[in-house]
Design an enzyme around this catalytic site. Sequence first.
Site, PDB file in Angstrom:
ATOM      1  N   GLU A  97       0.829  -1.214   0.000  1.00  0.00           N
ATOM      2  CA  GLU A  97       0.000   0.000   0.000  1.00  0.00           C
ATOM      3  C   GLU A  97       0.863   1.264   0.000  1.00  0.00           C
ATOM      4  OE1 GLU A  97      -3.080  -0.329  -0.592  1.00  0.00           O
ATOM      5  OE2 GLU A  97      -3.637  -2.302   0.155  1.00  0.00           O
ATOM      6  N   GLN A  99       1.029   3.680  -1.904  1.00  0.00           N
ATOM      7  CA  GLN A  99       0.360   4.947  -2.259  1.00  0.00           C
ATOM      8  C   GLN A  99      -0.187   5.677  -1.037  1.00  0.00           C
ATOM      9  OE1 GLN A  99      -1.055   1.958  -2.794  1.00  0.00           O
ATOM     10  NE2 GLN A  99      -2.978   2.131  -1.675  1.00  0.00           N
TER      11      GLN A  99
HETATM   12 MG    MG Z   1      -3.159  -5.110  -1.966  1.00  0.00          MG
END
Ligand code: MG
Length: 194
Positions: A97, A99
């Site tokens: 994750e 981002q």
């Molecule tokens: Mg994922």
Amino acid sequence: MPETEFHKRNHVRKEVGQIEVICGSMFSGKTEELIRRLRRAQIAKQKVAIFKPRIDKRYSENDIVSHSEQKIPCTVVDTATEIILFSSNADVIGIDEAQFFDNNLVEVVEKLAAQGKRVLVAGLDTDYRAIPFEPMPQLLAIAEYITKTLAVCMKCGAPANRTQRITHDSSRVVVGGEEAYEARCRNCYEPPGD
Ligand code: MG
Ligand code: ADP
Ligand code: ZN
């Protein structure tokens, strides 16, 4: 063999680090692929450190979990800088994750690779409006290896690289799963009307 200039320059070469980015839409298998690579490193007895940002509490507080319910224990961090603190003994570092971290993650990942570590980063390449999701573009630019994963379009079955939000929320970050998002291809994706 006589020691040449070439040997003198090269026999003290240190470990070369590398950055691997896994990116794609939601449900495209980024987390599965990250877990697969990290498990192989663990089997080979490499020292592995795994991280996710605190914001992602969807399925577990202490594991990275895929939509197919594969999981691997991880450390939850509030900032990218914490990853450096917890990675000093690691040969291989996994970050999911990506981002959800700020742009400081780029510097952190560079620093770890410069220390000779293998850094695996997974994250959404675009947001729900199909716009590049920082810091992924910057990470893609500096990576040695890039893997783009694709999901299956929920409308037509074509390879899907977009994340369709199926709720009416217009903030960039809405943490959710199948109740809030689905994978769509370029043709079936409908830009949000906000
Ligand atoms: Mg994922
Ligand atoms: P990501 O991290 O990219 O969101 P995951 O690795 O968590 O993806 O999950 C991938 C899994 O999601 C697939 O193996 C499958 O079980 C499930 N899945 C749900 N919807 C789809 C879809 N539209 N296309 C492909 N896989 C899907
Ligand atoms: Zn489609």
